[in-house]
Design a protein around this motif. Structure first.
Motif, short mmCIF file in Angstrom:
data_model
loop_
_atom_site.label_atom_id
_atom_site.label_comp_id
_atom_site.label_asym_id
_atom_site.label_seq_id
_atom_site.Cartn_x
_atom_site.Cartn_y
_atom_site.Cartn_z
N THR A 52 0.82 -1.21 0.00
CA THR A 52 0.00 0.00 0.00
C THR A 52 0.85 1.26 0.00
N LEU A 53 2.15 1.11 0.25
CA LEU A 53 3.06 2.26 0.22
C LEU A 53 3.72 2.40 -1.15
N SER A 54 3.00 2.02 -2.20
CA SER A 54 3.57 2.08 -3.55
C SER A 54 3.96 3.49 -3.94
N SER A 55 3.16 4.48 -3.52
CA SER A 55 3.50 5.87 -3.85
C SER A 55 4.78 6.29 -3.15
N ALA A 56 4.95 5.82 -1.90
CA ALA A 56 6.17 6.13 -1.17
C ALA A 56 7.38 5.49 -1.85
N ALA B 163 19.46 5.46 -0.68
CA ALA B 163 18.19 5.01 -0.12
C ALA B 163 17.77 5.89 1.05
N ALA B 164 18.74 6.35 1.83
CA ALA B 164 18.42 7.25 2.94
C ALA B 164 17.79 8.54 2.43
N MET B 165 18.33 9.05 1.33
CA MET B 165 17.71 10.25 0.73
C MET B 165 16.34 9.92 0.19
N GLY B 166 16.21 8.72 -0.36
CA GLY B 166 14.95 8.34 -0.99
C GLY B 166 13.81 8.18 -0.02
N VAL B 167 14.05 7.60 1.17
CA VAL B 167 12.94 7.35 2.08
C VAL B 167 12.35 8.64 2.62
N VAL B 168 13.17 9.68 2.72
CA VAL B 168 12.64 10.98 3.16
C VAL B 168 11.66 11.50 2.11
N ALA B 169 12.04 11.39 0.84
CA ALA B 169 11.13 11.79 -0.23
C ALA B 169 9.92 10.87 -0.28
N GLY B 170 10.12 9.59 0.05
CA GLY B 170 9.01 8.64 0.04
C GLY B 170 7.96 8.97 1.07
#
Length: 352
Positions: free
Chosen positions: A189-193, A316-323
């Motif tokens: 369900t977190l596909s958008s993230a 990935a650390a940068m990505g999860v914040v944007a997620g």
């Protein structure tokens, strides 16, 4: 003259939708086998899915069980398997027997996350033997565990409660609640993230400054950055979706604490799975796109597999914040049904 043996036993097993229902179907055959060993035939076990309701004062409403009992021609025992975590006097309440209705309520979360099917099966048998003793008076304590204790509630003879210890039982209940939330089923369900995180994390593959930074940073610092990024996403998802519960009165403080602990742990597992998926995606992309010779010219040393892994971890650390931000813009992402506290609100009848 000998007393005639009972002609059989009929059990109605009513389970909440979702995981309790799947567990009920999983233990049905084993339950019937144990009943065959204890009672004379015929033995019947019916499994029904129905939501156990709560009254506005948080007490159980057994009217649904009574109605189902009439529909199934008054079985010898009605066993309710619920995902509601129940506590009395600060101790997790595993099971409760209501003799007037011939109903027993078993709380799945209080039995923990591991070996739960085996524990559920034994508690169901323990309740059944206490509500309908066998002709040979089989001892039901053989199905009890050393960390549980039956006690009699003073209001009515035969009204029994099965508790576990407050300390270890609390940890076991939280683990059971996390298992009931089924975090791995929530990750899709977190596909958008994941989409937002992948788009941002992909910059780490193409920007050489991130290569140089990941090479310069020590392993403990890289791990700390990853933990900090995941913690930020967990906090954002909990607060933005209103998943943090507050006790309406002092008596519910311990119960709400269990709800909040299970929510944090559930979200932590979801975000950790998302982070791991992102690391693997970026690592695969980096190994395909970034030529080792070109990276060596940029960072001044020959890259190894660990170098690519460091780049993937930092990206990935940068990505999860944007997620985390991306999930807030997706109207289809609804995490409110994930937690016990939110699902419990759907059980309550409205005041008035």
């Amino acid at each position: 003259m000998s007393t005639a043996a009972p002609t059989g036993v009929s059990i109605l097993l009513v389970a909440d939708p979702g995981l309790p229902t799947r567990r009920a179907h999983a233990v049905k055959e084993d339950l019937q086998a144990l009943l065959n060993d204890s009672y004379h035939p015929p033995i019947t076990v019916h499994v029904v899915t129905e939501t156990l309701r709560l009254r506005p004062d948080h007490t159980l409403d057994l009217s649904t069980a009574v109605d189902l009992s009439e529909e199934y021609e008054h079985p010898d025992a009605v066993l309710l398997l619920t995902e509601i975590p129940r506590l009395t006097d600060g101790k997790p309440l595993i099971a409760e027997i209501f003799p007037t209705e011939q109903v027993a309520v078993v709380s799945c979360p209080t039995l923990g996350a591991f070996a739960s099917l085996h524990r559920i099966l034994h508690v169901l048998m323990s309740c059944t033997l206490r509500m309908k003793p066998t002709a040979e008076r089989r001892d039901p304590t053989g199905f009890d565990r050393r960390w549980t204790q039956w006690s009699e509630v003073e209001d009515l003879p035969g009204h029994l409660a099965l508790h576990s210890r407050a300390t270890t039982g609390g940890v076991r209940t939280v683990c059971g609640m996390v298992a009931g939330n089924e975090p791995l089923r929530t990750v899709p369900t977190l596909s958008s993230a994941l989409a937002a995180a992948s788009a941002t994390g992909a910059f780490g593959i193409f920007y050489s400054s991130i290569w140089a930074m990941s090479t310069y940073l020590s392993t403990p610092r890289l791990l700390g950055i990853g933990v900090l990024a995941m913690s930020a996403m967990i906090a954002w998802l909990i607060l933005s979706n209103g998943l943090w519960d507050r006790p309406l009165r002092a008596g519910l403080a311990r119960t709400v604490l269990l709800y909040n602990l299970s929510t944090v742990l559930t979200m932590a597992l979801c975000v950790a799975a998302l982070y791991l998926a992102l690391v693997l995606l970026i690592l695969a992309g980096g190994l395909i796109v970034i030529a080792p010779a070109y990276m060596a010219d940029i960072i001044g040393e020959h890259p190894s597999f660990t170098t690519y892994l460091d780049i993937a971890w930092l990206s990935a650390a940068m990505g999860v914040v944007a997620g985390a931000l991306g999930s807030s813009f997706d109207q289809s992402t609804d995490l409110r049904r994930l937690t016990h506290g939110q699902r419990e609100r759907q059980r309550r009848y409205s005041e008035g």
